[in-house]
Enzyme design. Structure first.
Site, PDB file in Angstrom:
ATOM      1  CG  HIS A 269       0.880  -4.450   4.959  1.00 50.72           C
ATOM      2  ND1 HIS A 269      -0.188  -4.167   4.041  1.00 50.72           N
ATOM      3  CD2 HIS A 269       0.950  -5.736   4.401  1.00 50.72           C
ATOM      4  CE1 HIS A 269      -0.120  -5.008   3.039  1.00 50.72           C
ATOM      5  NE2 HIS A 269       0.549  -6.077   3.184  1.00 50.72           N
TER       6      HIS A 269
ATOM      7  NE  ARG B 173      -6.515   0.321   0.672  1.00 53.40           N
ATOM      8  CZ  ARG B 173      -6.071  -0.580   1.647  1.00 53.40           C
ATOM      9  NH1 ARG B 173      -5.436  -0.258   2.651  1.00 53.40           N
ATOM     10  NH2 ARG B 173      -6.588  -1.697   1.825  1.00 53.40           N
TER      11      ARG B 173
ATOM     12  CD  GLU C  33       0.098   0.111   4.263  1.00 49.66           C
ATOM     13  OE1 GLU C  33       0.885  -0.955   4.398  1.00 49.66           O
ATOM     14  OE2 GLU C  33      -1.219   0.124   4.362  1.00 49.66           O
TER      15      GLU C  33
ATOM     16  CG  HIS D 255      -1.822  -1.191   1.088  1.00 47.43           C
ATOM     17  ND1 HIS D 255      -1.918  -1.955   2.307  1.00 47.43           N
ATOM     18  CD2 HIS D 255      -2.762  -1.605   0.085  1.00 47.43           C
ATOM     19  CE1 HIS D 255      -3.125  -2.690   2.066  1.00 47.43           C
ATOM     20  NE2 HIS D 255      -3.475  -2.662   0.500  1.00 47.43           N
TER      21      HIS D 255
ATOM     22  CD  GLU E 112      -1.230  -4.037   9.058  1.00 49.20           C
ATOM     23  OE1 GLU E 112      -0.861  -2.727   9.080  1.00 49.20           O
ATOM     24  OE2 GLU E 112      -1.976  -4.412   8.163  1.00 49.20           O
TER      25      GLU E 112
END
Length: 417
Positions: free
Chosen positions: A304, A234, A179, A176, A378
């Protein structure tokens, strides 16, 4: 002289994001208790242009959770009125997105060109892939796995000592576009590999016995767009017949329960799954490479941000994988290891229940190909900065994530299959 420096600083910060300026935009966090409140947010999202940060879309909001979203300056008052009238509990995470985005570039490193302590644009990363390979021929080789929709070359770095039939770990960053901490980590990982090989016993053993395939940026076109036009972009940058909206969510584009849940069939949505599975050149290139190297790939790691989580399959269904207990135990131990450095707390678990259901993700797909150690990380933070994590957090974020990746890699060495 001071005036000149101020001018230079202003020029630099504005050059980082021409296009959208985000002046006066806010990021809200709303506490959602029940279905009634979820319906209210659906109503809000249907009347205002809301950019959902976490979860990725309004359809993924669950009861007893928090929802982070960005609101344009002209809608702030009406959104605040709506939240207050409906007695939705909220806080403002970011009161002016522009100032937070400009403050991202807070690294004290004065490097021109590539720096591991700063966010690097694609041109700089691309040149870095060539340089780091040529400087470390015994440890790194660079190959091409495909091209993006806009024709950019997708470079893959193979990191490890030459050897026969070595098991491999595939790791990618930058799915994405917004990020930014994610590609920063892939670069940091390569740096640490070459910096500590032969000096640090742990890394030396890993690179002697394993190969790491590192894809520094998956969604290169989107990443370039975040530097030149829209920092909050994104998706990919592909076009679709019959729609003026651009881009597909690459992490909804894999053939794993494709488009069945937590993904959208609307090309204008942030979680658009694409016209077909693997419709995107980027996801197809990644999937082709893994399919062609399944005999050696033992783990798939995808990086991510944000929310500080370590997730494993499944996300496309509320079902547990065959080795769920093993993955849960490994994740628990890995996040414990990560926390030893800076005390950063991660949560962990299967994607669907831990974060939200989402079909078409690369981790589920890799697992279903037979890669039984498949994880999504994440990274920082938990929403204070969200996607606008400052450069001063690159080093601590990457250092603690290195501990996690090395822990997983060591486990894979000890548990061959």
């Amino acid at each position: 002289m001071l005036a000149f420096l101020v001018l230079v600083t202003v020029a630099l910060s504005s050059a980082h994001h021409s296009g959208e300026h985000y002046e006066g935009e806010k990021v809200f966090r709303v506490n959602v208790e029940d279905e009634n409140q979820i319906n209210l947010l659906h109503e809000l999202a249907s009347t205002k242009q809301i950019d959902f940060w976490k979860p990725d879309s309004v359809t993924q909001i669950k009861p007893h959770s928090t929802v982070d979203f960005r609101v344009k300056a002209e809608d702030i008052l009406s959104v605040e009125d709506f939240l207050e009238q409906n007695e939705l509990q909220y806080e403002v995470l970011i009161s002016n997105l522009r100032s937070v985005l400009e403050a991202q570039f807070d690294s004290q490193v004065r490097a021109t060109g590539h720096s591991y302590m700063k966010y690097n644009n694609w041109e700089t990363i691309e040149a870095w892939t060539e340089q780091v390979t040529s400087e470390n021929p015994d440890l790194i080789s660079r190959s091409t796995i495909g091209t993006t929709f806009e024709g950019r070359t997708m470079y893959l770095l193979k990191v490890g000592k030459a050897g026969l039939n070595k098991p491999a770990i595939f790791m990618d960053c930058g799915f994405h576009a917004r990020e930014w901490i994610s590609p920063a980590f892939c670069q940091w990982f390569v740096r640490e590999a070459v910096r500590t090989y032969g000096r640090e016993i742990h890394m030396t053993e890993l690179l002697d016995k394993l190969d790491f395939y590192v894809l520094p940026v998956v969604n290169i076109d989107g990443y370039v767009y975040t530097w030149t036009k829209n920092r909050m972009w994104r998706k990919t940058r592909s076009t679709h017949a019959g729609s003026t909206c651009i881009g597909t969510d690459p992490n909804r584009n894999f053939d794993a329960g494709w488009c069945s849940i937590g993904a959208s069939e609307n090309p204008c949505d942030e979680t658009y799954c694409g016209p077909t599975a693997e419709s995107e050149k980027e996801t197809k290139a990644l999937a082709d490479f893994i399919r062609n190297n399944l005999s050696s790939i033992r783990a798939y790691l995808t990086i991510h941000s944000y929310s500080q989580m370590m997730l494993y399959p499944y996300s496309y269904a509320y079902k547990l994988v065959e080795n769920n207990i093993e993955l849960n135990t490994l994740a628990k131990a890995t996040v414990k290891e990560l926390a030893t450095l800076h005390g950063t707390k991660y949560t962990y678990g299967p994607g669907a229940t831990t974060i939200y259901p989402a079909a078409g993700g690369s981790d589920d797909w890799a697992y279903d190909q037979g890669v039984k150690y498949s994880f999504t990380f994440e990274l920082r933070d938990k929403g204070r900065y969200g996607f606008a994590l400052p450069e001063s957090q690159i080093q601590p974020t990457c250092e603690e994530t290195m501990l996690a990746i090395k822990y997983v890699a060591s486990y894979i060495l000890q548990h061959p299959y």
